[in-house]
Write an enzyme that holds these catalytic residues in place. Structure first.
Site, PDB file in Angstrom:
ATOM      1  N   ARG A 212       0.962  -1.291  -0.090  1.00 48.75           N
ATOM      2  CA  ARG A 212       0.082  -0.059  -0.009  1.00 48.75           C
ATOM      3  C   ARG A 212       0.953   1.443  -0.058  1.00 48.75           C
ATOM      4  O   ARG A 212       0.590   2.268  -0.745  1.00 48.75           O
ATOM      5  CB  ARG A 212      -0.951   0.141   1.130  1.00 48.75           C
ATOM      6  CG  ARG A 212      -2.268  -0.943   0.976  1.00 48.75           C
ATOM      7  CD  ARG A 212      -3.096  -0.607   2.106  1.00 48.75           C
ATOM      8  NE  ARG A 212      -2.634  -1.298   3.512  1.00 48.75           N
ATOM      9  CZ  ARG A 212      -3.038  -2.489   3.946  1.00 48.75           C
ATOM     10  NH1 ARG A 212      -3.722  -3.354   3.124  1.00 48.75           N
ATOM     11  NH2 ARG A 212      -2.643  -3.155   5.013  1.00 48.75           N
ATOM     12  N   PHE A 228     -11.307  -3.761  -6.136  1.00 42.72           N
ATOM     13  CA  PHE A 228     -11.397  -4.725  -4.783  1.00 42.72           C
ATOM     14  C   PHE A 228     -11.075  -4.067  -3.712  1.00 42.72           C
ATOM     15  O   PHE A 228      -9.895  -4.430  -3.040  1.00 42.72           O
ATOM     16  CB  PHE A 228     -10.472  -6.194  -5.152  1.00 42.72           C
ATOM     17  CG  PHE A 228     -10.825  -6.874  -6.610  1.00 42.72           C
ATOM     18  CD1 PHE A 228     -11.893  -7.838  -6.466  1.00 42.72           C
ATOM     19  CD2 PHE A 228     -10.201  -6.785  -7.579  1.00 42.72           C
ATOM     20  CE1 PHE A 228     -12.248  -8.310  -7.626  1.00 42.72           C
ATOM     21  CE2 PHE A 228     -10.453  -7.279  -8.788  1.00 42.72           C
ATOM     22  CZ  PHE A 228     -11.566  -8.222  -8.896  1.00 42.72           C
ATOM     23  N   ASP A 250     -15.814  -2.332  -4.944  1.00 45.36           N
ATOM     24  CA  ASP A 250     -16.018  -3.392  -4.149  1.00 45.36           C
ATOM     25  C   ASP A 250     -17.419  -4.022  -4.480  1.00 45.36           C
ATOM     26  O   ASP A 250     -18.415  -3.274  -4.460  1.00 45.36           O
ATOM     27  CB  ASP A 250     -15.663  -3.134  -2.663  1.00 45.36           C
ATOM     28  CG  ASP A 250     -15.108  -4.817  -2.145  1.00 45.36           C
ATOM     29  OD1 ASP A 250     -13.704  -4.864  -1.964  1.00 45.36           O
ATOM     30  OD2 ASP A 250     -16.252  -5.637  -1.867  1.00 45.36           O
ATOM     31  N   ASP A 300      -6.495  -5.874  -6.899  1.00 40.73           N
ATOM     32  CA  ASP A 300      -5.996  -6.574  -5.493  1.00 40.73           C
ATOM     33  C   ASP A 300      -7.300  -7.577  -5.224  1.00 40.73           C
ATOM     34  O   ASP A 300      -8.108  -7.592  -4.127  1.00 40.73           O
ATOM     35  CB  ASP A 300      -5.852  -5.806  -4.424  1.00 40.73           C
ATOM     36  CG  ASP A 300      -5.373  -6.539  -2.892  1.00 40.73           C
ATOM     37  OD1 ASP A 300      -4.749  -7.761  -3.439  1.00 40.73           O
ATOM     38  OD2 ASP A 300      -5.530  -5.971  -2.022  1.00 40.73           O
ATOM     39  N   CYS A 340      -3.147 -13.337  -4.526  1.00 40.07           N
ATOM     40  CA  CYS A 340      -3.185 -13.982  -3.137  1.00 40.07           C
ATOM     41  C   CYS A 340      -3.373 -15.486  -3.241  1.00 40.07           C
ATOM     42  O   CYS A 340      -3.532 -16.157  -2.092  1.00 40.07           O
ATOM     43  CB  CYS A 340      -3.761 -13.375  -2.209  1.00 40.07           C
ATOM     44  SG  CYS A 340      -5.514 -13.087  -2.270  1.00 40.07           S
TER      45      CYS A 340
HETATM   46  N1  SAH Z   1      -7.068  -4.218  -1.453  1.00 46.75           N
HETATM   47  C1  SAH Z   1      -7.767  -4.435  -0.092  1.00 46.75           C
HETATM   48  C2  SAH Z   1      -8.196  -5.772   0.155  1.00 46.75           C
HETATM   49  C3  SAH Z   1      -8.932  -6.542  -0.998  1.00 46.75           C
HETATM   50  S1  SAH Z   1      -9.692  -8.087  -0.667  1.00 46.75           S
HETATM   51  C4  SAH Z   1      -6.801  -3.674   1.075  1.00 46.75           C
HETATM   52  O1  SAH Z   1      -5.715  -3.377   0.965  1.00 46.75           O
HETATM   53  O2  SAH Z   1      -7.208  -3.687   2.225  1.00 46.75           O
HETATM   54  C5  SAH Z   1     -10.561  -8.417  -1.884  1.00 46.75           C
HETATM   55  C6  SAH Z   1     -11.910  -7.369  -1.768  1.00 46.75           C
HETATM   56  O3  SAH Z   1     -12.567  -7.910  -2.972  1.00 46.75           O
HETATM   57  C7  SAH Z   1     -13.088  -7.734  -0.662  1.00 46.75           C
HETATM   58  O4  SAH Z   1     -13.429  -6.663   0.031  1.00 46.75           O
HETATM   59  C8  SAH Z   1     -14.166  -8.469  -1.482  1.00 46.75           C
HETATM   60  O5  SAH Z   1     -15.325  -7.938  -0.904  1.00 46.75           O
HETATM   61  C9  SAH Z   1     -13.947  -7.818  -2.855  1.00 46.75           C
HETATM   62  N2  SAH Z   1     -14.649  -8.802  -4.024  1.00 46.75           N
HETATM   63  C10 SAH Z   1     -14.705  -9.861  -4.138  1.00 46.75           C
HETATM   64  N3  SAH Z   1     -15.204 -10.563  -5.477  1.00 46.75           N
HETATM   65  C11 SAH Z   1     -15.361  -9.016  -6.103  1.00 46.75           C
HETATM   66  C12 SAH Z   1     -15.872  -8.776  -7.204  1.00 46.75           C
HETATM   67  N4  SAH Z   1     -16.103  -9.919  -8.245  1.00 46.75           N
HETATM   68  N5  SAH Z   1     -16.058  -7.532  -7.367  1.00 46.75           N
HETATM   69  C13 SAH Z   1     -15.814  -6.419  -6.719  1.00 46.75           C
HETATM   70  N6  SAH Z   1     -15.114  -6.786  -5.543  1.00 46.75           N
HETATM   71  C14 SAH Z   1     -15.150  -8.282  -5.072  1.00 46.75           C
END
Ligand code: SAH
Length: 395
Positions: A212, A228, A250, A300, A340
């Site tokens: 980040r 995401f 998200d 992400d 991940c």
């Molecule tokens: N970048 C964030 C962590 C991301 S975790 C950080 O640094 O804190 C992944 C996220 O993707 C989750 O919040 C989940 O709700 C979301 N997610 C999962 N599938 C998705 C989709 N198809 N479209 C949008 N968001 C999604």
């Protein structure tokens, strides 16, 4: 004595200090050990190889505690393992960097099945194996004593518990509950609310902390798309670093609402942030059709390949979003893209991203390769512990 005997020729992985003993490697189980009980591990010829926690329900039939047959697996043994994990963080992660970090990273810290994250004065643990379940109370006491934390929550609601034949368990284990289940943390000078009761995993994606900061530093003056976003981790860093505008997407309305709060918590200008509840796969197509473009795109996504069998399907998902992202980037634009999924190796991920650029019709360079932070170490004999990889690419 309670013990497991390995099949002839299957001692090798234990001799290489690999912590997982798979069911197919076990010739015989003696003494009827209970789930999680400590068993001696012996080679086919009876040679003692160490100690493991027995897990009758799991394909990972035993997890090695120690490769030294003279060890005793007890509270003092666990204290030594936890002390080593805590010392490493004290030495390697400056207190100015963060007050939220992973204190114990399971197999990679010699404590199979145990994850402990610290959020300011609150600890959150996950017991993910039958062996850890047995030592839960001892671990809770040790953690409180050794860290001086005010409270300990448990978030043993991860899917892997089912593979171990364990039910979900969540709640306060030591100390008092947090108001609203939320705690405020500060990493690299930015503040976040972490919902340790209802958030993902233990509440926050600590593994991305240094990434980040890296990606945030590239955001000044840029028009950013943060896909995401969860609770706005990358968005808040980007705004704090002077991004012109950040669109965060998200599917979780709760995560977005907390993201908005996190931006406000840092006094960041509301008009420069947009929070979009949408499926990223659809949203990227919509932006492509609208010919909308960005200077910095962050991808992400969650784990697309929870098991090795799903790697091919995951690869298609990664290809799709990376291809679309490349199409939305302006010349000179930057893609920060992550995976991940443990089953997707760094090599494979790079191949997928390179195929995506080719199909998008852009030339791109890798500027940097990113990993999980040092509070998520990878034991050399446990490469499975390396799951997070990222690429910063410029078109
Ligand atoms: N970048 C964030 C962590 C991301 S975790 C950080 O640094 O804190 C992944 C996220 O993707 C989750 O919040 C989940 O709700 C979301 N997610 C999962 N599938 C998705 C989709 N198809 N479209 C949008 N968001 C999604």
């Amino acid at each position: 004595m309670k013990q497991i005997l390995l099949k002839s020729g299957r001692e090798k992985s234990v001799l290489q200090h690999r912590p997982w003993v798979f069911s197919g490697a076990v010739e015989q189980v003696e003494g009827d050990p209970a789930p999680g009980e400590t068993v001696a591990v012996r080679g086919a010829d009876g040679t003692p190889l160490g100690w493991a926690a027995y897990s009758p329900e799991s394909q990972i039939r035993a997890r090695m505690w120690s490769y030294d047959p003279t060890d005793t697996i007890d509270g003092e043994f666990l204290r030594r393992r936890l002390a080593a994990a805590l010392d490493m963080r004290r030495q390697m992660i400056p207190a100015e960097e963060t007050n939220a970090l992973r204190l114990v990273h399971a197999e990679s810290d010699g404590v199979p099945g145990l994850v402990v994250d610290r959020y300011a004065d609150t600890l959150v643990m996950q017991c993910l194996s039958a062996g850890m379940e047995v030592w839960r109370e001892t671990i809770a006491d040790l953690l409180m004593e050794m860290t001086g934390a005010a409270r300990l929550y448990e978030r043993s609601d991860a899917d892997v518990r089912r593979l171990e034949g364990l039910p979900e368990r969540v709640g306060v284990v030591r100390g008092d509950a947090l108001p609203d289940g939320r705690v405020q943390i500060c990493e690299n000078g930015v503040r976040f609310w972490v919902d340790v009761e209802r958030g993902h995993k233990t509440g926050f994606y600590l593994d991305q902390r240094r990434n980040r900061a890296r990606v945030g530093a590239l955001a000044a003056g840029r028009d950013v798309l943060n896909c995401f976003s969860y609770t706005g981790g990358f968005a808040v860093y980007a705004l704090a670093n002077g991004a012109a505008h950040v669109t965060s997407a998200d599917t979780s309305a709760d995560a977005l609402a907390l993201g908005r709060e996190n931006a406000a918590l840092n006094g960041l200008p509301e008009e420069r942030a947009e929070w979009v509840e949408a499926d990223v796969f659809h949203l990227l197509r919509k932006y492509r059709d609208q010919a909308r473009t960005f200077d910095l795109i962050i991808l992400d996504p969650p784990k697309f390949a929870p098991t090795a069998a799903l790697v091919e399907q995951a690869a298609r998902g990664y290809k799709d979003i990376n291809l679309l992202a490349f199409k939305l980037l302006r010349p000179g634009g930057i893609l920060a893209t992550f995976s991940c999924s443990g089953g997707v190796t760094p090599d494979l991920f790079q191949k997928i991203v390179s195929g995506a650029a080719l199909d998008a019709g852009v030339d791109a360079q890798i500027l940097e390769k990113l990993e999980q932070g040092p509070d998520h170490p990878v034991a050399l004999n446990f490469p499975e512990g390396h799951y997070l990889k990222g690429l910063i690419c410029r078109v």
